[in-house]
Design a protein around this motif. Structure first.
Motif, PDB file in Angstrom:
ATOM      1  N   ASP A   1       0.835  -1.206   0.000  1.00 32.62           N
ATOM      2  CA  ASP A   1       0.000   0.000   0.000  1.00 32.62           C
ATOM      3  C   ASP A   1       0.868   1.254   0.000  1.00 32.62           C
ATOM      4  OD1 ASP A   1      -2.406  -1.463   0.162  1.00 32.62           O
ATOM      5  OD2 ASP A   1      -2.283  -1.552   2.354  1.00 32.62           O
ATOM      6  N   ILE A   2       1.876   1.244   0.870  1.00 33.70           N
ATOM      7  CA  ILE A   2       2.751   2.419   0.983  1.00 33.70           C
ATOM      8  C   ILE A   2       3.487   2.660  -0.331  1.00 33.70           C
ATOM      9  CG2 ILE A   2       4.762   3.367   2.173  1.00 33.70           C
ATOM     10  CD1 ILE A   2       3.808   1.741   4.654  1.00 33.70           C
ATOM     11  N   ALA A   3       3.970   1.594  -0.934  1.00 32.18           N
ATOM     12  CA  ALA A   3       4.700   1.719  -2.190  1.00 32.18           C
ATOM     13  C   ALA A   3       3.798   2.247  -3.303  1.00 32.18           C
ATOM     14  CB  ALA A   3       5.303   0.376  -2.582  1.00 32.18           C
TER      15      ALA A   3
ATOM     16  N   HIS B   1      -8.431   7.755  -3.795  1.00 31.10           N
ATOM     17  CA  HIS B   1      -9.567   7.466  -4.667  1.00 31.10           C
ATOM     18  C   HIS B   1      -9.121   6.781  -5.964  1.00 31.10           C
ATOM     19  CE1 HIS B   1     -13.385   7.997  -6.752  1.00 31.10           C
ATOM     20  NE2 HIS B   1     -12.747   8.626  -7.727  1.00 31.10           N
ATOM     21  N   GLU B   2      -8.086   7.317  -6.587  1.00 29.90           N
ATOM     22  CA  GLU B   2      -7.639   6.778  -7.884  1.00 29.90           C
ATOM     23  C   GLU B   2      -7.063   5.374  -7.757  1.00 29.90           C
ATOM     24  OE1 GLU B   2      -4.977   9.844  -9.074  1.00 29.90           O
ATOM     25  OE2 GLU B   2      -6.584  11.262  -9.541  1.00 29.90           O
ATOM     26  N   LEU B   3      -6.436   5.084  -6.624  1.00 28.18           N
ATOM     27  CA  LEU B   3      -5.891   3.740  -6.416  1.00 28.18           C
ATOM     28  C   LEU B   3      -6.940   2.744  -5.961  1.00 28.18           C
ATOM     29  CD1 LEU B   3      -2.462   4.560  -4.674  1.00 28.18           C
ATOM     30  CD2 LEU B   3      -2.852   3.848  -7.046  1.00 28.18           C
TER      31      LEU B   3
ATOM     32  N   ILE C   1      -4.850   8.563   5.858  1.00 25.71           N
ATOM     33  CA  ILE C   1      -6.232   8.272   5.460  1.00 25.71           C
ATOM     34  C   ILE C   1      -6.465   6.763   5.487  1.00 25.71           C
ATOM     35  CG2 ILE C   1      -7.866   8.301   3.542  1.00 25.71           C
ATOM     36  CD1 ILE C   1      -6.659  11.016   2.718  1.00 25.71           C
ATOM     37  N   LEU C   2      -5.539   6.040   4.902  1.00 28.74           N
ATOM     38  CA  LEU C   2      -5.685   4.579   4.839  1.00 28.74           C
ATOM     39  C   LEU C   2      -5.571   3.957   6.225  1.00 28.74           C
ATOM     40  CD1 LEU C   2      -6.147   2.342   2.782  1.00 28.74           C
ATOM     41  CD2 LEU C   2      -3.667   2.106   2.566  1.00 28.74           C
ATOM     42  N   ARG C   3      -4.604   4.407   7.013  1.00 28.47           N
ATOM     43  CA  ARG C   3      -4.422   3.861   8.359  1.00 28.47           C
ATOM     44  C   ARG C   3      -5.656   4.121   9.228  1.00 28.47           C
ATOM     45  NH1 ARG C   3       0.303   2.510  10.551  1.00 28.47           N
ATOM     46  NH2 ARG C   3      -0.549   3.153  12.566  1.00 28.47           N
ATOM     47  N   TRP C   4      -6.172   5.328   9.163  1.00 31.48           N
ATOM     48  CA  TRP C   4      -7.230   5.744  10.092  1.00 31.48           C
ATOM     49  C   TRP C   4      -8.613   5.281   9.635  1.00 31.48           C
ATOM     50  CZ3 TRP C   4      -6.985   7.310  14.902  1.00 31.48           C
ATOM     51  CH2 TRP C   4      -8.085   7.947  15.481  1.00 31.48           C
ATOM     52  N   CYS C   5      -8.880   5.363   8.357  1.00 31.53           N
ATOM     53  CA  CYS C   5     -10.246   5.144   7.863  1.00 31.53           C
ATOM     54  C   CYS C   5     -10.488   3.721   7.379  1.00 31.53           C
ATOM     55  CB  CYS C   5     -10.560   6.111   6.723  1.00 31.53           C
ATOM     56  SG  CYS C   5     -10.461   7.842   7.179  1.00 31.53           S
ATOM     57  N   ALA C   6      -9.433   2.931   7.204  1.00 24.89           N
ATOM     58  CA  ALA C   6      -9.641   1.569   6.691  1.00 24.89           C
ATOM     59  C   ALA C   6     -10.007   0.594   7.802  1.00 24.89           C
ATOM     60  CB  ALA C   6      -8.381   1.082   5.968  1.00 24.89           C
TER      61      ALA C   6
END
Length: 441
Positions: free
Chosen positions: A7-9, A164-166, A436-441
């Protein structure tokens, strides 16, 4: 859900590939001259157009958007005496913007917020470029608002567009807000919170050099008015009362000396210092008006000042009432040592009280942001934001614990030749996208 190295990459590669798009976005924002006006009823040129531009970018992601002009008088009536409530403000032609990227449900929400109003450029001859025609020079974007704080707005927008795009899955909502009026008191943020925009955590992308700042100063603007008695400067005075002419220049000097004494006291007072702040609270003199005519003894002096306070100094409405009284009492003591001022004391008039906040270092959102910064290759150490920002309004009024985190050296704010490195913008967007990914996923 854990954020994977893959994800980070993907986030990092995507934003590296879109660095030009990020730079272009900031240039677009700078080119809107969204100058805040000193007249609170007058719209700055470009404020509305800048918000419409951002609204179109949010709508392109399928976000629900809300572009509205707050009702200033109604807000003041509702929140009089509270942070951000300023009499006489109107918002005709000065809209706020909000939008929500919906998650699938059941996750934590995150608010990204910033302001699009900028201070006037000052003398144009002090600039090497046109302040409202953005230019890229040696990897840096120049123009008014590059640092304060359209750079942060561009970074948070590209971070959200990247997620969003990913197609990265989110359970919680991401709320995006941009406000006006921040540079003259924060009523735009008050209107945003009153509108109902809130989340489980927030990031305000004020410039922090990409450091996490869970703390900002509150600020007090005021003026001290010292009345002397005018007279002819070149003649032996003959008073129209028992006192005769009294030189307001001399009196003003005495008050300035007294402010220096208070600043020295505050320098060593633990209550006026914070481990994350590089400087103690201070009363900074920002303006002097003394005298009326070259051949007249000055009849009046006015000292304009900016004073800071810390969150633990809040009064019962989360403002700086305790510090206001402290300053008023000190000015009264200064006057007591002068026979004339004892009988004719200086008076303090207050112009602005802008609140502050502190998010505990062990708050889950702060810890998560530190991890996101580390994963983006940034320094995760906490820092203080020495100036004021609007984090107090979403935090204390809206229940959204909000930190400052944004690109650019804040020392460039409000200066001619304001500028920010594109690399800093990209690094900031990476950290926000990861958060965003860490907090909202």
């Amino acid at each position: 859900m854990a954020v994977t190295q893959d994800d980070i990459a993907r986030i990092s590669d995507h934003l590296d590939a879109r660095a030009d798009r990020l730079a272009e976005t900031l240039c677009d924002l700078i080119n809107f001259p969204s100058i805040v006006k000193s007249d609170p009823t007058e719209a700055g040129p470009g404020e509305r157009d800048c918000q419409i531009y951002l609204q179109q970018r949010l709508a392109a992601m399928g976000m629900e958007t809300d572009l509205w002009e707050p009702d200033g008088p109604a807000l003041y009536a509702k929140y009089e005496g509270r942070a951000g409530a300023h009499k006489g403000r109107t918002f005709d032609g000065r809209p706020n913007l909000g939008g929500t990227l919906k998650g699938s449900g059941g996750g934590r929400s995150l608010m990204l917020t910033g302001h699009i109003d900028v201070v006037p450029p000052g003398p144009i001859e002090h600039w090497t470029t046109d302040p409202f025609v953005a230019r890229i020079i040696d990897g840096r974007i120049h123009g008014r608002g590059a640092v304060d704080m359209k750079g942060g707005v561009a970074a948070m927008l590209l971070a959200l567009e990247t997620v969003h795009e990913l197609g990265l899955p989110l359970r919680g909502d991401v709320v995006f807000t941009t406000v006006v009026d921040e540079e003259i008191g924060g009523m735009g943020s008050l209107a945003m919170v009153d509108r109902g925009f809130r989340a489980d955590a927030g990031i305000m992308t004020e410039p922090t050099d990409n450091r996490i700042a869970p703390l900002c100063h509150g600020i007090l603007w005021g003026r001290i008015i010292i009345d002397g008695i005018g007279g002819h400067a070149e003649l032996v005075p003959k008073g129209w009362n028992e006192t005769g002419p009294v030189d307001a220049v001399t009196l003003t000097r005495q008050v300035l000396d007294g402010i220096d004494v208070l600043n020295r006291r505050w320098q060593y007072d633990p209550a006026k210092n914070h481990p994350l702040m590089p400087l103690p609270n201070q009363i900074i003199v920002t303006g002097l008006e003394v005298g009326e005519h070259p051949a007249s003894i000055a009849g009046r002096g006015v000292i304009t000042f900016d004073a800071q306070y810390l969150p633990h100094e809040h009064d019962d409405v989360a403002l700086g009432g305790k510090v206001r009284r402290e300053i008023e009492e000190h000015v009264a003591r200064i006057c007591e040592v002068d026979p004339y001022l004892r009988a004719h004391p200086a008076r303090v008039e207050w112009i602005l009280d802008a609140d502050c906040a502190e998010i505990p270092a062990d708050h889950p959102s702060v810890l998560s942001m530190q991890e996101a910064a580390t994963q983006a290759g940034l320094n995760p150490a906490l820092d203080g934001f020495g100036a004021h920002s609007d984090i107090g309004l979403p935090t204390t009024l809206g229940g959204t614990p909000t930190i400052n985190f944004g690109p650019g050296d804040p020392a460039f704010a409000h200066q001619p030749n304001e500028q920010v490195e594109i690399a800093d913008l990209v690094a900031c967007a990476k950290a926000i996208a990861i958060q965003i990914l860490r907090w909202c996923a």
